[in-house]
Design a protein around this motif. Structure first.
Motif, PDB file in Angstrom:
ATOM      1  N   LEU A   8    -121.947 132.577  28.740  1.00  0.00           N
ATOM      2  CA  LEU A   8    -121.802 132.739  30.081  1.00  0.00           C
ATOM      3  C   LEU A   8    -120.337 133.142  30.353  1.00  0.00           C
ATOM      4  O   LEU A   8    -119.573 132.541  29.922  1.00  0.00           O
ATOM      5  N   LYS A   9    -120.320 133.970  31.332  1.00  0.00           N
ATOM      6  CA  LYS A   9    -119.038 134.300  32.032  1.00  0.00           C
ATOM      7  C   LYS A   9    -118.651 133.179  33.134  1.00  0.00           C
ATOM      8  O   LYS A   9    -119.400 132.794  34.093  1.00  0.00           O
ATOM      9  N   ASP A  44    -121.377 133.949  35.839  1.00  0.00           N
ATOM     10  CA  ASP A  44    -122.587 133.016  35.743  1.00  0.00           C
ATOM     11  C   ASP A  44    -122.024 131.589  36.163  1.00  0.00           C
ATOM     12  O   ASP A  44    -123.025 130.936  36.333  1.00  0.00           O
ATOM     13  N   THR A  62    -123.099 126.122  37.728  1.00  0.00           N
ATOM     14  CA  THR A  62    -123.649 127.505  37.195  1.00  0.00           C
ATOM     15  C   THR A  62    -124.667 127.817  37.901  1.00  0.00           C
ATOM     16  O   THR A  62    -125.426 127.079  38.677  1.00  0.00           O
ATOM     17  N   ARG A  63    -125.238 129.253  37.816  1.00  0.00           N
ATOM     18  CA  ARG A  63    -126.079 129.825  38.564  1.00  0.00           C
ATOM     19  C   ARG A  63    -127.588 129.550  38.081  1.00  0.00           C
ATOM     20  O   ARG A  63    -128.337 128.945  38.767  1.00  0.00           O
ATOM     21  N   GLU A  64    -127.850 129.597  36.670  1.00  0.00           N
ATOM     22  CA  GLU A  64    -129.191 129.531  36.328  1.00  0.00           C
ATOM     23  C   GLU A  64    -129.422 128.514  35.135  1.00  0.00           C
ATOM     24  O   GLU A  64    -130.487 128.186  34.723  1.00  0.00           O
ATOM     25  N   ARG A  65    -128.204 128.076  34.494  1.00  0.00           N
ATOM     26  CA  ARG A  65    -128.398 127.295  33.310  1.00  0.00           C
ATOM     27  C   ARG A  65    -127.922 125.976  33.375  1.00  0.00           C
ATOM     28  O   ARG A  65    -126.713 125.897  33.877  1.00  0.00           O
ATOM     29  N   THR A  72    -124.901 128.786  43.600  1.00  0.00           N
ATOM     30  CA  THR A  72    -125.166 128.453  42.122  1.00  0.00           C
ATOM     31  C   THR A  72    -126.649 127.343  42.251  1.00  0.00           C
ATOM     32  O   THR A  72    -126.769 127.119  43.405  1.00  0.00           O
ATOM     33  N   LEU A  81    -120.387 135.054  42.263  1.00  0.00           N
ATOM     34  CA  LEU A  81    -121.340 134.359  41.851  1.00  0.00           C
ATOM     35  C   LEU A  81    -122.661 135.011  42.429  1.00  0.00           C
ATOM     36  O   LEU A  81    -123.879 134.893  42.140  1.00  0.00           O
ATOM     37  N   GLY A 131    -123.752 137.911  40.657  1.00  0.00           N
ATOM     38  CA  GLY A 131    -124.192 137.887  39.437  1.00  0.00           C
ATOM     39  C   GLY A 131    -122.907 138.427  38.371  1.00  0.00           C
ATOM     40  O   GLY A 131    -123.207 138.657  37.136  1.00  0.00           O
TER      41      GLY A 131
END
Length: 336
Positions: free
Chosen positions: A175-176, A214, A161-164, A232, A208, A211
């Motif tokens: 989240l996508k 996600d 995942t990118r941010e979470r 990510t 990704l 954006g």
């Protein structure tokens, strides 16, 4: 146990080609041979691509150059679903596909991709080597005009995942997440509270990076070879679905070969897929370690929470298959 690596695999393929040359095979004889096309959707450095080239070298060796196999990686000819369709109608000779994709046409076959169905890789291999594998092959041939040449184990799927950071299903809320165009994956990530987004693998990196999505889930090798760690920030070893990747032939293509050529193709596939499975299992942990070194990694998320959240997927998929999935599930669970 011998250590298996891409280098070993590539050397073996090269040795096969060199062997043909040393036998004095005339160049013109090879030029007059028939070329068959193999399509897959994975990156050129993926073990599937290495296995494809190994298969091609073995086919050429075992047919004395009468047959050659040209490999088209990374969806050059077709994506995952489109490749399976192309093999069914005979416009592609060989393709790597999975049962989740084939479930688009035979719904019960989606049982292979049910979350947390397999205990480990050894269990999955035992299932495919049992009568279950033989019965699946018969169903593929009779219904889809595809011949199963070998069943492959590509590993259990993890998340990036990118941010979470992901530790439990609630962390995926909203989240996508890119998923294959496969019903069981869409159902699973709906149940986890995510927004499952079907997308061709070749589009994932850019999606990704910009954006558009996600996160993504895939076996560790697929993520690392696809350079997903560059776009990510987090990885979670959820191991939610075991990924099968199977070498299949168009029945039309096989029917167009002589009996001797068919036997050579099947023997070549058995060798290449067995070697693929050895390498895939041995390298699975290594690729997770590579991801973990590049990202903030969670090696032990709450898998029990994921397993519990995904129980309804089994019921939903079985209902969609008119109850015909249950018998397959029972057979899998009975394999020791």
């Amino acid at each position: 146990m011998n250590t298996f690596s891409r280098r070993t695999f590539i050397k073996a393929g090269a040795a096969g080609i060199a062997g043909m040359t040393m036998l004095g095979m005339p160049h013109i004889a090879r030029a007059q041979g028939r070329t068959l096309r193999l399509s897959h959707h994975l990156a050129p450095d993926h073990l599937v691509d290495v296995a494809s080239k190994r298969f091609g070298a073995l086919v050429a060796e075992k047919t004395g150059g009468a047959l050659s196999v040209e490999v088209f990686p990374a969806g050059q000819l077709a994506g995952l679903r489109q490749g399976a369709e192309a093999a069914q109608i005979g416009t592609v000779d060989f393709v790597w596909t999975d049962f989740g994709t084939l479930a688009n046409w035979i719904k019960p076959m989606g049982f292979i991709s049910l979350p947390f169905l397999f205990r480990d890789e050894a269990h999955a291999l035992a299932v495919f080597k049992s009568e279950i594998g033989a019965d699946l092959g018969t169903e593929m041939r009779d219904t889809l005009s595809l011949e199963a040449l070998g069943y492959g184990i590509a590993g259990f799927r993890v998340m990036a995942t990118r941010e979470r950071a992901i530790n439990e299903p609630a962390d995926l809320a909203g989240l996508k997440v890119r998923v294959p165009e496969v019903p069981v994956y869409i159902s699973a990530f709906n149940k986890l509270g995510a927004n499952p987004t079907p997308m061709a693998w070749g589009e994932v990196y850019t999606a990704l990076q910009t954006g558009v999505i996600d996160g993504v889930e895939n076996p560790s090798e697929g993520l690392f070879v696809g350079k997903i760690q560059e776009v990510t920030g987090h990885a979670s070893r959820t191991n939610h679905i075991m990924t099968d990747v199977n070498l299949v032939a168009s029945a039309m293509a096989m029917d167009g070969l002589s009996a001797e050529e068919q036997a050579a193709v099947r023997e070549a596939a058995t060798i290449a897929v067995d070697e693929f499975n050895t390498g895939s299992i041995e390298n699975g942990g290594k690729f997770w370690d590579e991801l973990a070194a590049a990202l903030q990694a969670n090696a032990e998320p709450d898998r029990d929470a994921f397993r519990e959240a995904l129980v309804p997927v089994w019921e939903e998929m079985d209902a969609a298959a008119d109850g015909d999935m249950r018998a397959w599930i029972d057979r899998v669970q009975a394999v020791s």
